[in-house]
Design a protein around this motif. Sequence first.
Motif, short mmCIF file in Angstrom:
data_model
loop_
_atom_site.label_atom_id
_atom_site.label_comp_id
_atom_site.label_asym_id
_atom_site.label_seq_id
_atom_site.Cartn_x
_atom_site.Cartn_y
_atom_site.Cartn_z
N CYS A 41 68.78 36.20 64.30
CA CYS A 41 67.46 36.72 64.62
C CYS A 41 67.37 36.72 66.14
CB CYS A 41 66.39 35.84 64.01
SG CYS A 41 64.71 36.27 64.55
N ILE A 42 67.10 37.88 66.73
CA ILE A 42 67.02 38.00 68.18
C ILE A 42 65.64 38.55 68.54
CG2 ILE A 42 68.02 39.04 70.25
CD1 ILE A 42 70.63 39.40 68.64
N CYS A 43 65.00 37.90 69.49
CA CYS A 43 63.69 38.36 69.98
C CYS A 43 63.94 39.47 71.01
CB CYS A 43 62.92 37.20 70.59
SG CYS A 43 61.30 37.69 71.19
N ILE A 44 63.79 40.69 70.59
CA ILE A 44 64.05 41.85 71.46
C ILE A 44 63.14 41.83 72.68
CG2 ILE A 44 64.01 44.37 71.61
CD1 ILE A 44 64.73 44.41 68.62
N SER A 45 61.89 41.41 72.50
CA SER A 45 60.92 41.41 73.60
C SER A 45 61.39 40.59 74.79
CB SER A 45 59.58 40.87 73.12
OG SER A 45 59.11 41.62 72.03
N ASP A 46 62.08 39.48 74.53
CA ASP A 46 62.52 38.61 75.63
C ASP A 46 63.68 39.23 76.41
OD1 ASP A 46 60.60 36.83 74.87
OD2 ASP A 46 61.98 35.40 73.95
N PHE A 47 64.51 40.02 75.75
CA PHE A 47 65.70 40.59 76.39
C PHE A 47 65.45 42.00 76.94
CE2 PHE A 47 67.30 37.30 73.64
CZ PHE A 47 68.24 36.69 74.43
N GLU A 48 64.27 42.54 76.70
CA GLU A 48 63.94 43.90 77.14
C GLU A 48 64.15 44.13 78.64
OE1 GLU A 48 60.77 47.05 75.34
OE2 GLU A 48 60.19 44.97 75.49
N PRO A 49 63.80 43.17 79.52
CA PRO A 49 64.02 43.40 80.95
C PRO A 49 65.50 43.64 81.30
CG PRO A 49 62.55 41.54 80.65
CD PRO A 49 63.07 41.92 79.29
N LEU A 50 66.42 43.11 80.49
CA LEU A 50 67.84 43.31 80.77
C LEU A 50 68.38 44.61 80.18
CD1 LEU A 50 69.16 39.70 80.11
CD2 LEU A 50 68.45 40.73 82.27
N LEU A 51 67.58 45.26 79.35
CA LEU A 51 68.02 46.49 78.69
C LEU A 51 67.54 47.75 79.41
CD1 LEU A 51 67.28 45.38 75.02
CD2 LEU A 51 69.46 45.28 76.25
N ARG A 52 66.57 47.58 80.30
CA ARG A 52 65.98 48.73 81.01
C ARG A 52 66.79 49.10 82.25
NH1 ARG A 52 60.85 46.28 82.32
NH2 ARG A 52 60.39 45.22 80.40
N GLN A 53 66.73 50.37 82.60
CA GLN A 53 67.28 50.84 83.87
C GLN A 53 66.32 50.42 84.98
OE1 GLN A 53 70.34 51.54 83.54
NE2 GLN A 53 70.44 53.66 84.13
N THR A 54 66.87 49.97 86.10
CA THR A 54 66.03 49.56 87.22
C THR A 54 65.89 50.71 88.21
OG1 THR A 54 67.95 48.64 88.33
CG2 THR A 54 66.64 47.14 87.01
N ASP A 55 64.69 50.84 88.77
CA ASP A 55 64.41 51.93 89.70
C ASP A 55 64.56 51.50 91.16
OD1 ASP A 55 63.87 53.67 87.63
OD2 ASP A 55 61.72 53.22 87.64
N GLY A 56 64.06 50.33 91.48
CA GLY A 56 64.07 49.91 92.88
C GLY A 56 64.74 48.57 93.08
N ASP A 57 64.81 48.19 94.35
CA ASP A 57 65.45 46.92 94.70
C ASP A 57 64.74 45.72 94.09
OD1 ASP A 57 67.41 48.21 96.13
OD2 ASP A 57 66.39 47.97 98.07
N GLN A 58 63.41 45.74 94.10
CA GLN A 58 62.64 44.62 93.55
C GLN A 58 62.94 44.45 92.06
OE1 GLN A 58 60.91 42.37 95.18
NE2 GLN A 58 60.39 41.29 93.30
N GLN A 59 63.01 45.55 91.32
CA GLN A 59 63.31 45.46 89.89
C GLN A 59 64.73 44.95 89.65
OE1 GLN A 59 62.46 49.38 88.40
NE2 GLN A 59 60.36 48.85 87.86
N LYS A 60 65.67 45.34 90.50
CA LYS A 60 67.05 44.85 90.37
C LYS A 60 67.11 43.35 90.62
CE LYS A 60 69.36 49.13 91.60
NZ LYS A 60 70.22 49.83 92.55
#
Length: 89
Positions: A41-60
């Motif tokens: 069982c994996i909580c997708i919500s917690d790992f979502e930030p690692l699955l998204r493409q980053t736009d800027g330096d702050q997000q990276k």
Amino acid sequence: MPAQAAVPQQCIQAKNRIKACPHQLYRADKLPSQSNIQLLCICISDFEPLLRQTDGDQQKIEQNMTRRQFEVQFGEDLPVILAILKRQR
């Protein structure tokens, strides 16, 4: 794996999660820390930030900080968890 596999006692999630996970994924697989295939069982919500493409330096920077926190918590299991969530496994 038996057809009636037991539901995992606890989901793989961020250690600071207090409330129930709103978006879970159940998958039969084996993590490096496990010896057999199990129902995960994996909580997708917690790992979502690692699955998204980053736009800027702050997000990276934020994404790298989150990744490091999860690497400490999950160790060698993290790449497999992310592969499962990205449907690469």
